[in-house]
Structure formats: structure tokens, C-alpha cells
Design an enzyme around this catalytic site. Structure first.
Site, mmCIF file in Angstrom:
data_model
loop_
_atom_site.group_PDB
_atom_site.id
_atom_site.type_symbol
_atom_site.label_atom_id
_atom_site.label_comp_id
_atom_site.label_asym_id
_atom_site.label_seq_id
_atom_site.Cartn_x
_atom_site.Cartn_y
_atom_site.Cartn_z
ATOM 1 N N ASP A 101 1.278 -3.390 -9.086
ATOM 2 C CA ASP A 101 2.577 -3.118 -9.685
ATOM 3 C C ASP A 101 3.482 -4.280 -9.273
ATOM 4 O O ASP A 101 3.000 -5.290 -8.743
ATOM 5 C CB ASP A 101 3.107 -1.722 -9.296
ATOM 6 C CG ASP A 101 3.521 -1.628 -7.833
ATOM 7 O OD1 ASP A 101 3.317 -2.610 -7.081
ATOM 8 O OD2 ASP A 101 4.041 -0.575 -7.430
ATOM 9 N N CYS A 158 -0.253 -2.103 -4.541
ATOM 10 C CA CYS A 158 1.142 -1.729 -4.766
ATOM 11 C C CYS A 158 1.855 -1.919 -3.431
ATOM 12 O O CYS A 158 1.336 -2.605 -2.547
ATOM 13 C CB CYS A 158 1.279 -0.314 -5.333
ATOM 14 S SG CYS A 158 0.652 1.005 -4.286
ATOM 15 N N THR A 160 2.561 0.156 -0.881
ATOM 16 C CA THR A 160 1.831 0.740 0.250
ATOM 17 C C THR A 160 0.334 0.830 -0.006
ATOM 18 O O THR A 160 -0.430 1.068 0.927
ATOM 19 C CB THR A 160 2.311 2.180 0.492
ATOM 20 O OG1 THR A 160 2.131 2.898 -0.744
ATOM 21 C CG2 THR A 160 3.769 2.223 0.906
ATOM 22 N N HIS A 191 -20.472 3.040 3.857
ATOM 23 C CA HIS A 191 -20.652 4.499 3.922
ATOM 24 C C HIS A 191 -20.193 5.221 2.658
ATOM 25 O O HIS A 191 -20.765 6.238 2.297
ATOM 26 C CB HIS A 191 -19.850 5.085 5.100
ATOM 27 C CG HIS A 191 -20.408 4.725 6.429
ATOM 28 N ND1 HIS A 191 -19.999 5.317 7.600
ATOM 29 C CD2 HIS A 191 -21.369 3.835 6.788
ATOM 30 C CE1 HIS A 191 -20.660 4.815 8.626
ATOM 31 N NE2 HIS A 191 -21.505 3.903 8.155
ATOM 32 N N HIS A 229 -25.613 9.053 3.542
ATOM 33 C CA HIS A 229 -24.442 8.512 2.820
ATOM 34 C C HIS A 229 -24.599 8.729 1.314
ATOM 35 O O HIS A 229 -23.638 9.074 0.638
ATOM 36 C CB HIS A 229 -24.250 7.024 3.127
ATOM 37 C CG HIS A 229 -23.995 6.760 4.581
ATOM 38 N ND1 HIS A 229 -23.069 7.464 5.297
ATOM 39 C CD2 HIS A 229 -24.554 5.881 5.449
ATOM 40 C CE1 HIS A 229 -23.063 7.041 6.550
ATOM 41 N NE2 HIS A 229 -23.968 6.087 6.670
HETATM 42 C C1 RB5 Z 1 7.312 0.708 -5.576
HETATM 43 O O1 RB5 Z 1 8.588 0.603 -5.071
HETATM 44 C C2 RB5 Z 1 6.413 1.510 -4.642
HETATM 45 O O2 RB5 Z 1 6.754 2.835 -4.674
HETATM 46 C C3 RB5 Z 1 4.971 1.322 -5.025
HETATM 47 O O3 RB5 Z 1 4.675 -0.042 -4.989
HETATM 48 C C4 RB5 Z 1 3.918 1.979 -4.165
HETATM 49 O O4 RB5 Z 1 4.125 1.696 -2.812
HETATM 50 C C5 RB5 Z 1 3.643 3.375 -4.442
HETATM 51 O O5 RB5 Z 1 2.771 3.995 -3.854
#
Ligand code: RB5
Length: 246
Positions: A101, A158, A160, A191, A229
């Protein structure tokens, strides 16, 4: 996409960027002289075209920008790309699909550069610009390519990595693993037979991300000496097959 639809979509896109009424835009309109566009506006149009899945033109080289003067130039370029795409020819096969993203777009570019240097053919599903986008759209694209075996594996980034991993794991056949260090990346392959690596661009830096990617790519799935596994992967398939059944 039929040429008429592509033209209408391009005119709408130009109107949006320049905040004009689409009826004020003609194919022969000069973008700078008639429509008052700036170079930044043209760059914005190019980003939007690159990000528009309906066009699916991939990355537009910088030198194309230099040749754009009239609306017709943009239409001709897109139609040329659509023709190339539809023409019968040798099918390109990719070793990995990558998507992000807006929060992951910088790290994605770094990983694409790393993979290209390593000689790995990468299918970058976007986005290319930094405009805000929704991670499920890109997770689904990469997830479906992996699940249908159009590409053997994928990377999703993204902020996180959480949104990407949650979204990608909604696609049956995807085993997306969110990691932030190489040991987990290796074990996710060994695994869990993970087929998508998820990374958080706001959590780890480029060096660690590359280390995770290398570990992921360099590790084979090991079914286990007693097949444990593999048995667990089979159980994941069972869950998918049962779907919503109680
Ligand atoms: C975008 O601001 C953020 O929410 C997205 O990149 C991500 O971390 C969502 O899980």
C-alpha cells in the site's frame, strides 16, 4: 478494455487531475497550452494511470513523459500498451509477485531493486505512487496470483504488515506469514510452507527486510521426517474446504 472505454477513462482521469469538466477536454487539446496543466499534473496523471488496474500498463518509463503534449498522446500510449498486452506472444513468467500500500511503496521499490539485481523476475502489481490506497486490493491481487500458481510466491508490504497478512490469508491456498526477522522468515518456509511474505515498512528497515526476503527465498519447505509439517499443511486445506460449515 475496448479502446472507446480506455479513452473515456483517460479523459475522466485528466479532468479529475486538472479539476475540469470532461466535456472541456478534446483529444487534440494541448495539455499545457489549452488545459493549463503543469509538469506535476502530468506526473500525477501518469501515477494514476500506473495505479489503475483497468489499464494494467505497469510502470511508465520517464522518457514517455517528455513526449506527452496533447491528450491524444496519452491515449495513443495507453492503447499501444493495451495492444502489446493483448498481442499473442511469449508469455512472461515471474518468479515472484510483489505489492504494497502507500506505506510500503518505498520498501517495495527497494526490494524490487534487490530482486532485480539478484536476477529474479518480479511482477510488481503496484502501487507506484504515494497516494493513499487500500491494502486489501493489493493483497488480493498478489494472493490470487499465488493461489492460482501464476507465480510461485509473493511479497506484501504495508505499514505494519498486519493488514496485508490478514487480507492475503482470506484467499484460499494462501499461507501468508508476517515476519520481522529472518529466523521466522526461514521457519515460515520450512515448517509452514508459507507462500507469501508480509513485511511492515514502519516496523523494520530495509536491511532487515532484505534479510527476511533472502531467508524466505532461500529456504525450501521440509515436510518433516515423520511428515508432520505436511500433515499440518493438509489440515489447513481441510479448514479451507470446510468453509463456513459448522
Ligand atoms: C496505513 O496507514 C496502515 O494502516 C497500513 O499500511 C497497514 O499498516 C495496515 O495494516
Amino acid at each position: 478494455m475496448p479502446p472507446a472505454d480506455a479513452t473515456a477513462r483517460i479523459l475522466a482521469l485528466i479532468a479529475e487531475v486538472l479539476e475540469l469538466d470532461p466535456s472541456d477536454i478534446q483529444l487534440e487539446s494541448h495539455l499545457f497550452n489549452d488545459l493549463g496543466a503543469s509538469s506535476l499534473d502530468i506526473a500525477e496523471m501518469v501515477w494514476r494511470i500506473e495505479d489503475d488496474r483497468a489499464f494494467n500498463v505497469g510502470e511508465i518509463p520517464d522518457d514517455v513523459l517528455d513526449d506527452i503534449r496533447r491528450v491524444q498522446d496519452i491515449v495513443d500510449f495507453i492503447e499501444g500498451r493495451l495492444d502489446e498486452r493483448d498481442a499473442p506472444g511469449e508469455e512472461v513468467t515471474y518468479a515472484i509477485a510483489i505489492g504494497s500500500d502507500h506505506a510500503g511503496v518505498g520498501l517495495k521499490a527497494a526490494l524490487v531493486a534487490f530482486l532485480s539485481k539478484r536476477g529474479v523476475s518480479v511482477l510488481d502489481v503496484g502501487p507506484q505512487g504515494s497516494a493513499s490506497v487500500d491494502y486489501p486490493d493489493y493483497a488480493e491481487q498478489v494472493g490470487r496470483k499465488v493461489a492460482t500458481q501464476e507465480v510461485p510466491c509473493g511479497v506484501l508490504i504495508c505499514g505494519t504488515g498486519l493488514g496485508m497478512s490478514i487480507a492475503a490469508n482470506k484467499v484460499a491456498g494462501v499461507r501468508a506469514a508476517l515476519v520481522s526477522e529472518p529466523v521466522s522468515a526461514r521457519l515460515a518456509r520450512q515448517h509452514n510452507d508459507a507462500n507469501i511474505l508480509c513485511l511492515g515498512a514502519r516496523v523494520i528497515g530495509e536491511v532487515l527486510a532484505v534479510a527476511c526476503l533472502e531467508a524466505f527465498l532461500d529456504t525450501e519447505f521440509t515436510p518433516g521426517d515423520d511428515g508432520r509439517h505436511q500433515r499440518r499443511i493438509n489440515r489447513l486445506h481441510d479448514i479451507e474446504l470446510r468453509g463456513d460449515a459448522p
